[in-house]
Design a protein around this motif. Sequence first.
Motif, PDB file in Angstrom:
ATOM      1  N   VAL A 198       0.858  -1.180   0.000  1.00 24.29           N
ATOM      2  CA  VAL A 198       0.000   0.000   0.000  1.00 24.29           C
ATOM      3  C   VAL A 198       0.895   1.231   0.000  1.00 24.29           C
ATOM      4  CG1 VAL A 198      -1.809   1.266   1.226  1.00 24.29           C
ATOM      5  CG2 VAL A 198      -1.780  -1.238   1.288  1.00 24.29           C
ATOM      6  N   ASP A 199       0.623   2.190  -0.889  1.00 24.71           N
ATOM      7  CA  ASP A 199       1.476   3.377  -0.949  1.00 24.71           C
ATOM      8  C   ASP A 199       0.983   4.465   0.003  1.00 24.71           C
ATOM      9  OD1 ASP A 199      -0.629   4.757  -2.180  1.00 24.71           O
ATOM     10  OD2 ASP A 199       0.253   4.663  -4.182  1.00 24.71           O
ATOM     11  N   ALA A 200       1.674   5.597   0.007  1.00 25.15           N
ATOM     12  CA  ALA A 200       1.368   6.679   0.943  1.00 25.15           C
ATOM     13  C   ALA A 200      -0.004   7.287   0.712  1.00 25.15           C
ATOM     14  CB  ALA A 200       2.447   7.754   0.845  1.00 25.15           C
ATOM     15  N   GLN A 201      -0.543   7.125  -0.474  1.00 23.86           N
ATOM     16  CA  GLN A 201      -1.870   7.639  -0.805  1.00 23.86           C
ATOM     17  C   GLN A 201      -2.972   6.611  -0.537  1.00 23.86           C
ATOM     18  OE1 GLN A 201       0.850   8.107  -3.129  1.00 23.86           O
ATOM     19  NE2 GLN A 201       1.129   9.981  -1.926  1.00 23.86           N
ATOM     20  N   GLY A 202      -2.587   5.451  -0.015  1.00 23.74           N
ATOM     21  CA  GLY A 202      -3.567   4.416   0.279  1.00 23.74           C
ATOM     22  C   GLY A 202      -3.928   3.547  -0.906  1.00 23.74           C
ATOM     23  N   ARG A 203      -3.210   3.700  -2.021  1.00 25.62           N
ATOM     24  CA  ARG A 203      -3.481   2.874  -3.200  1.00 25.62           C
ATOM     25  C   ARG A 203      -2.846   1.500  -3.021  1.00 25.62           C
ATOM     26  NH1 ARG A 203      -1.176   6.977  -7.635  1.00 25.62           N
ATOM     27  NH2 ARG A 203       0.504   6.866  -6.079  1.00 25.62           N
ATOM     28  N   HIS A 204      -3.517   0.468  -3.556  1.00 28.96           N
ATOM     29  CA  HIS A 204      -3.047  -0.904  -3.438  1.00 28.96           C
ATOM     30  C   HIS A 204      -2.329  -1.319  -4.725  1.00 28.96           C
ATOM     31  CE1 HIS A 204      -6.126  -2.126  -0.092  1.00 28.96           C
ATOM     32  NE2 HIS A 204      -5.505  -0.993   0.151  1.00 28.96           N
ATOM     33  N   TRP A 205      -1.219  -2.059  -4.537  1.00 27.16           N
ATOM     34  CA  TRP A 205      -0.396  -2.477  -5.668  1.00 27.16           C
ATOM     35  C   TRP A 205       0.053  -3.921  -5.475  1.00 27.16           C
ATOM     36  CZ3 TRP A 205       0.620   1.237  -9.479  1.00 27.16           C
ATOM     37  CH2 TRP A 205       0.354   2.568  -9.121  1.00 27.16           C
ATOM     38  N   LEU A 206       0.397  -4.574  -6.588  1.00 31.48           N
ATOM     39  CA  LEU A 206       0.997  -5.902  -6.555  1.00 31.48           C
ATOM     40  C   LEU A 206       2.212  -5.901  -7.466  1.00 31.48           C
ATOM     41  CD1 LEU A 206       0.240  -8.697  -5.235  1.00 31.48           C
ATOM     42  CD2 LEU A 206      -0.464  -9.382  -7.536  1.00 31.48           C
ATOM     43  N   SER A 207       3.384  -6.108  -6.851  1.00 31.44           N
ATOM     44  CA  SER A 207       4.587  -6.312  -7.667  1.00 31.44           C
ATOM     45  C   SER A 207       4.734  -7.805  -7.910  1.00 31.44           C
ATOM     46  CB  SER A 207       5.829  -5.744  -6.984  1.00 31.44           C
ATOM     47  OG  SER A 207       6.098  -6.422  -5.766  1.00 31.44           O
ATOM     48  N   LEU A 208       5.334  -8.165  -9.019  1.00 26.65           N
ATOM     49  CA  LEU A 208       5.481  -9.575  -9.374  1.00 26.65           C
ATOM     50  C   LEU A 208       6.546  -9.702 -10.455  1.00 26.65           C
ATOM     51  CD1 LEU A 208       3.924  -9.988 -12.387  1.00 26.65           C
ATOM     52  CD2 LEU A 208       1.946  -9.586 -10.938  1.00 26.65           C
ATOM     53  N   GLY A 209       6.930 -10.933 -10.730  1.00 25.49           N
ATOM     54  CA  GLY A 209       7.795 -11.155 -11.883  1.00 25.49           C
ATOM     55  C   GLY A 209       8.975 -12.050 -11.626  1.00 25.49           C
ATOM     56  N   ILE A 230      10.601  -7.202 -13.488  1.00 21.63           N
ATOM     57  CA  ILE A 230       9.641  -7.004 -12.417  1.00 21.63           C
ATOM     58  C   ILE A 230       8.596  -5.977 -12.834  1.00 21.63           C
ATOM     59  CG2 ILE A 230       9.347  -6.365 -10.005  1.00 21.63           C
ATOM     60  CD1 ILE A 230      11.017  -8.945 -10.551  1.00 21.63           C
ATOM     61  N   LYS A 231       7.339  -6.316 -12.593  1.00 18.87           N
ATOM     62  CA  LYS A 231       6.223  -5.448 -12.942  1.00 18.87           C
ATOM     63  C   LYS A 231       5.470  -5.029 -11.680  1.00 18.87           C
ATOM     64  CE  LYS A 231       7.226  -6.371 -17.234  1.00 18.87           C
ATOM     65  NZ  LYS A 231       7.950  -5.387 -18.060  1.00 18.87           N
ATOM     66  N   LEU A 232       4.723  -3.915 -11.808  1.00 20.25           N
ATOM     67  CA  LEU A 232       3.915  -3.394 -10.725  1.00 20.25           C
ATOM     68  C   LEU A 232       2.523  -3.093 -11.258  1.00 20.25           C
ATOM     69  CD1 LEU A 232       3.945  -2.366  -7.719  1.00 20.25           C
ATOM     70  CD2 LEU A 232       4.401  -0.098  -8.674  1.00 20.25           C
ATOM     71  N   PHE A 233       1.523  -3.798 -10.702  1.00 20.44           N
ATOM     72  CA  PHE A 233       0.139  -3.648 -11.134  1.00 20.44           C
ATOM     73  C   PHE A 233      -0.678  -2.909 -10.072  1.00 20.44           C
ATOM     74  CE2 PHE A 233       1.340  -7.189 -13.823  1.00 20.44           C
ATOM     75  CZ  PHE A 233       0.529  -7.079 -14.951  1.00 20.44           C
ATOM     76  N   PRO A 234      -1.496  -1.936 -10.451  1.00 22.09           N
ATOM     77  CA  PRO A 234      -2.467  -1.383  -9.508  1.00 22.09           C
ATOM     78  C   PRO A 234      -3.592  -2.380  -9.269  1.00 22.09           C
ATOM     79  CG  PRO A 234      -2.755  -0.392 -11.674  1.00 22.09           C
ATOM     80  CD  PRO A 234      -1.538  -1.281 -11.769  1.00 22.09           C
ATOM     81  N   LEU A 235      -4.103  -2.402  -8.032  1.00 26.29           N
ATOM     82  CA  LEU A 235      -5.162  -3.334  -7.649  1.00 26.29           C
ATOM     83  C   LEU A 235      -6.442  -2.584  -7.301  1.00 26.29           C
ATOM     84  CD1 LEU A 235      -3.245  -5.723  -5.199  1.00 26.29           C
ATOM     85  CD2 LEU A 235      -3.777  -6.144  -7.610  1.00 26.29           C
ATOM     86  N   ASP A 236      -7.550  -3.269  -7.467  1.00 31.20           N
ATOM     87  CA  ASP A 236      -8.819  -2.805  -6.929  1.00 31.20           C
ATOM     88  C   ASP A 236      -8.792  -3.102  -5.427  1.00 31.20           C
ATOM     89  OD1 ASP A 236     -11.439  -2.651  -5.945  1.00 31.20           O
ATOM     90  OD2 ASP A 236     -12.315  -3.272  -7.850  1.00 31.20           O
ATOM     91  N   PRO A 237      -8.861  -2.080  -4.559  1.00 31.43           N
ATOM     92  CA  PRO A 237      -8.734  -2.341  -3.121  1.00 31.43           C
ATOM     93  C   PRO A 237      -9.867  -3.171  -2.545  1.00 31.43           C
ATOM     94  CG  PRO A 237      -9.330  -0.052  -3.535  1.00 31.43           C
ATOM     95  CD  PRO A 237      -8.983  -0.647  -4.860  1.00 31.43           C
ATOM     96  N   LYS A 238     -11.013  -3.201  -3.196  1.00 35.94           N
ATOM     97  CA  LYS A 238     -12.133  -3.986  -2.693  1.00 35.94           C
ATOM     98  C   LYS A 238     -11.960  -5.474  -2.971  1.00 35.94           C
ATOM     99  CE  LYS A 238     -15.582  -0.288  -3.044  1.00 35.94           C
ATOM    100  NZ  LYS A 238     -16.868   0.125  -3.661  1.00 35.94           N
ATOM    101  N   THR A 239     -11.469  -5.798  -4.159  1.00 34.57           N
ATOM    102  CA  THR A 239     -11.337  -7.203  -4.551  1.00 34.57           C
ATOM    103  C   THR A 239      -9.930  -7.740  -4.374  1.00 34.57           C
ATOM    104  OG1 THR A 239     -10.811  -6.680  -6.864  1.00 34.57           O
ATOM    105  CG2 THR A 239     -13.154  -6.869  -6.258  1.00 34.57           C
ATOM    106  N   GLY A 240      -8.939  -6.851  -4.336  1.00 33.24           N
ATOM    107  CA  GLY A 240      -7.546  -7.287  -4.288  1.00 33.24           C
ATOM    108  C   GLY A 240      -7.041  -7.831  -5.608  1.00 33.24           C
ATOM    109  N   PHE A 286       9.960  -7.341  -3.569  1.00 35.67           N
ATOM    110  CA  PHE A 286       9.283  -6.992  -2.322  1.00 35.67           C
ATOM    111  C   PHE A 286       9.530  -5.509  -2.091  1.00 35.67           C
ATOM    112  CE2 PHE A 286       7.946  -6.752   1.987  1.00 35.67           C
ATOM    113  CZ  PHE A 286       7.143  -7.857   2.225  1.00 35.67           C
ATOM    114  N   ILE A 287       8.461  -4.727  -1.896  1.00 34.89           N
ATOM    115  CA  ILE A 287       8.583  -3.283  -1.729  1.00 34.89           C
ATOM    116  C   ILE A 287       8.306  -2.903  -0.282  1.00 34.89           C
ATOM    117  CG2 ILE A 287       7.658  -1.027  -2.387  1.00 34.89           C
ATOM    118  CD1 ILE A 287       7.034  -2.196  -5.135  1.00 34.89           C
ATOM    119  N   ILE A 288       9.232  -2.147   0.320  1.00 22.59           N
ATOM    120  CA  ILE A 288       9.101  -1.670   1.695  1.00 22.59           C
ATOM    121  C   ILE A 288       8.956  -0.156   1.686  1.00 22.59           C
ATOM    122  CG2 ILE A 288      10.125  -1.602   3.990  1.00 22.59           C
ATOM    123  CD1 ILE A 288      11.915  -3.924   3.183  1.00 22.59           C
ATOM    124  N   PRO A 289       7.814   0.389   2.104  1.00 26.33           N
ATOM    125  CA  PRO A 289       7.724   1.836   2.309  1.00 26.33           C
ATOM    126  C   PRO A 289       8.460   2.218   3.595  1.00 26.33           C
ATOM    127  CG  PRO A 289       5.546   0.832   1.966  1.00 26.33           C
ATOM    128  CD  PRO A 289       6.509  -0.269   2.285  1.00 26.33           C
TER     129      PRO A 289
END
Length: 331
Positions: free
Chosen positions: A160-171, A177-187, A215-218
């Motif tokens: 989760v970023d500083a704005q509260g947006r949900h993301w999934l890194s993978l690859g 390595i890619k970073l996808f935005p997620l729907d926070p309700k469904t994940g 793996f991303i660490i804020p």
Amino acid sequence: MRTALLIGLAALASASVAGAQGAGNTLNSQLSGDLVVHDPVITREGDTYYVFSTVGKYVGIKTSTDLKTWKDAGSVFAEIPAWAKETVPGTEGIWAPDISYVNGEYRLYYSVSTFGSNRSAIGLATSKTLGSKAKWQDHGLVVMSTKEDDFNAIDPNFVVDAQGRHWLSLGSFWSGIKLFPLDPKTGKVAPGTEPYSIARRLAPAGGPAPVEAPFIIPHGGEYFLIASYDYCCKGVNSTYYTVVGRSKKITGPYLGRDGSEMMQGGGTILLRADLQESQRFRGPGHAGAFTDKDGTTYLAYHAYDKQADGRPTLRIAPLRWDAEGWPVAEY
């Protein structure tokens, strides 16, 4: 990527590995019990720490009350979900889980694939609690890749970023390595969503590009991307090592301490194999971070123990942050 080594990991999961001998009085030097893991992630609920990993019958679980002595606690799944078998024909296991606590529930992302193929998929399961009372509900496909794609949908990590947006890194391998935005309700990833590219290796023509396990660490208003370079899964001959880069934006660019770009195979080494004099723990990688109640961040990862027939072994290193704001693993 996973090799034939993983075929025998389920059998090794019940084996007890002698305490890992680290330098000095490190946490690693005090680990004991059932330490056989691969691709570990760590979390805590109440007084119990949980490690989820590839080892075990479909996402194995290890538990500890002190971060030092570990025991087997079964697995998340009794079998591979039907949707996964249909989506990735020939899959025989569940790889590289990721665990987070989100909106009152635990979210477990996991991977299904076959060796050497990028016909892969990431699924999602949730439970309100962990331990013996856990009731995992599978929610099916999150994102997939096929031979027409330039990425490989394994090794998920939720953030989760500083704005509260949900993301999934993978690859893993392919174009990195890619970073996808997620729907926070469904994940889940919305169909047609285009990912950001945040790390890659520059490979020779026609050759492999070994980068995986993001793996991303804020931390401190910035984002730190951890990734593993070179090759896992070859026992003591594994050449895996772990690097980190940082960015002011979650989408990058991620740079090493020297300014090297992770999109160009750069970064700063965070975990490396033991020195040649000892050569005990080889190929340290696939690291996952967890911040405890006291604010200490721990990095769980695997390495191959030369004194235990090359078994993939749990390692845990506290992270400290140096004067320049970079993470340093105390391992």
